[in-house]
Design an enzyme around this catalytic site. Sequence first.
Site, short mmCIF file in Angstrom:
data_model
loop_
_atom_site.label_atom_id
_atom_site.label_comp_id
_atom_site.label_asym_id
_atom_site.label_seq_id
_atom_site.Cartn_x
_atom_site.Cartn_y
_atom_site.Cartn_z
N LYS A 112 -17.03 -1.83 6.46
CA LYS A 112 -17.42 -2.88 5.52
C LYS A 112 -18.94 -2.93 5.31
O LYS A 112 -19.41 -3.13 4.17
CB LYS A 112 -16.92 -4.24 6.00
N MET A 170 24.34 11.85 2.20
CA MET A 170 24.10 13.15 2.83
C MET A 170 24.43 13.10 4.31
O MET A 170 24.97 14.06 4.87
CB MET A 170 22.65 13.59 2.62
N GLU A 221 0.81 -1.22 0.00
CA GLU A 221 0.00 0.00 0.00
C GLU A 221 0.84 1.27 0.00
O GLU A 221 0.44 2.30 -0.55
CB GLU A 221 -0.94 0.01 1.22
N PHE A 278 -10.37 -7.71 14.58
CA PHE A 278 -9.27 -8.09 13.71
C PHE A 278 -9.04 -7.04 12.64
O PHE A 278 -9.95 -6.62 11.96
CB PHE A 278 -9.56 -9.45 13.06
N GLN A 279 -7.79 -6.59 12.52
CA GLN A 279 -7.36 -5.58 11.56
C GLN A 279 -8.17 -4.28 11.70
O GLN A 279 -8.47 -3.61 10.72
CB GLN A 279 -7.45 -6.11 10.12
#
Length: 551
Positions: free
Chosen positions: A163, A465, A51, A113-114
């Site tokens: 959902k 750097m 993602e 969950f999640q």
Amino acid sequence: MILNGSEILMEVLLEHKVDLVFGYPGGAVLHIYDALYKYQDKIKHILPVDECGACHMADGYARASGKTGVVIATSGPGATNLVTPLATAYMDSVPLVAITGNVPTSIMGKDSFQEVYIAGITMPITKHNFIVRDIDDLAKTVRKAFAIANSGRKGPVLVDIPKDISMAKTRYSKHFLKPSSEKYGNFDTELELIVDFIKESKKPLIYFGGGAKDASENLRSFMQKAKIPCVHTTMSAGTVAHNDPLNVGLLGMHGKVTCNTIAAEADLILAIGTRFSDRVALKPSEFGKNAKKVHIDIDKSEVDKNVGIDCSIVGDLNKVLAKLCDFVEPAKSTEWLAYIQKMLDKENSQKHDFKAFEPRNIIEYAVSKTKEEAIYTTDVGQHQMWAVQFIKHAKPRSFLMSGGLGTMGFGYGAAIGAKLAYPKRPVLHITGDGSFLMNLNEVATAVEYKIPVISIILNNQTLGMVRQWQASFYEKRYSNTDINKKVDYITVAKGFGAVGYSCKNLDEFKQAFDEALNLGKPVWIECLIHKDLKVLPMIPSGGTVKDIIVK
């Protein structure tokens, strides 16, 4: 029409002329992906490796095209993988709409969950975000998201869709979008004051930033009519072409000595579409100390934030500059322009070995072969500053980098997004070995979708750097700076289905780059350069042009 929430989402995307989205499926967005399947003839979907890559792709697509990027992610880790790229877009004012799924509303707040509270997590790094709790609010919420992302100072907006909302059904009616009609206050008094400032000035200077990229024509018209030289930030490279007689060049920490000198000596600074960041106004109390300062920007919160201002206009740059052009007269800048040219000639006359295997020669050869058609993306570090210094920037939206957040790992995803925006333009991803190890996985996406991005990897086997700062300010204590990863870029590229080269001199690079341009495939070109090469000039943090390091 009676549609479910996921189908309504698709219809609203089509209302906004979205035909390309980036995303990764998961449990909380299964209904949204089912709708994408039904709408696949109208909306193309790009599946990345993760993602984070998807959001950087949407960002690069938006930066290059000027359209709104759209990314979709599932709940939990899918949503949290958007955090860094959303912050990247927020800092650089990039219009994005992020759609996240979440657990059903009935089990929200129960550590399901999640489940994460993504709206709370992203509140500080988005312009706005929403949680849709009622199916009847879905269409208008997504429309609001697009409106907010593209109004005023642009930026990312997140819409969290549980959902059950993506499953629920309601009536959908097509919404006909009206052109934006943002209104700003009358600024005639300020225009008159600015015109007076210019009349009185003998050393005027325009300093413009990333906010000016969509006002390039009006900016050039104003510059030419007023006969005022300009300097620019890294974020605005290409807004005014590199060979414009009034374009002096890059200002700031790694800008030209001439640019930083004239900013210190100017008696009038017109700051346009910029925010006086700490990479330009390194010591705010000293920046343009001898000058009256005018700030023209779309974001009121930036005025007087970092540097004190004598006159400001908050409004659309195109409208302000067009109106300013109607009133302004040429500045008394003949002697000033001659003085600047003399300094530039001296700075540009410094000797350089054009056969050495160094970043300048590598980048300038690539530029010579792609002319003004290429779009360049970078990650963050020395390579980024070499790129902004040595590319002959000629077009707006053709140099894409993470400016505000400084995100290593931005460049490859951004390059994929830019190439999808402009399939016929070459896209060159200039990176360092440190940054590239953070995003090389997305070459799998480029291979899958046949996206021929060319990556030039300036491999100095160190975090360049960081090493440069340690050399200059930490008595060469190189703490955890060198990269000892034993990566065979040719073999790894081949394993992904891409093409890899490794070059030890300039002739090898030229041959590899010429071949890469004609392959029509994702290519990596590793350039083995010395780890002690530095980005110069350099003004230390908190310093002024008096502290500039040139060798």
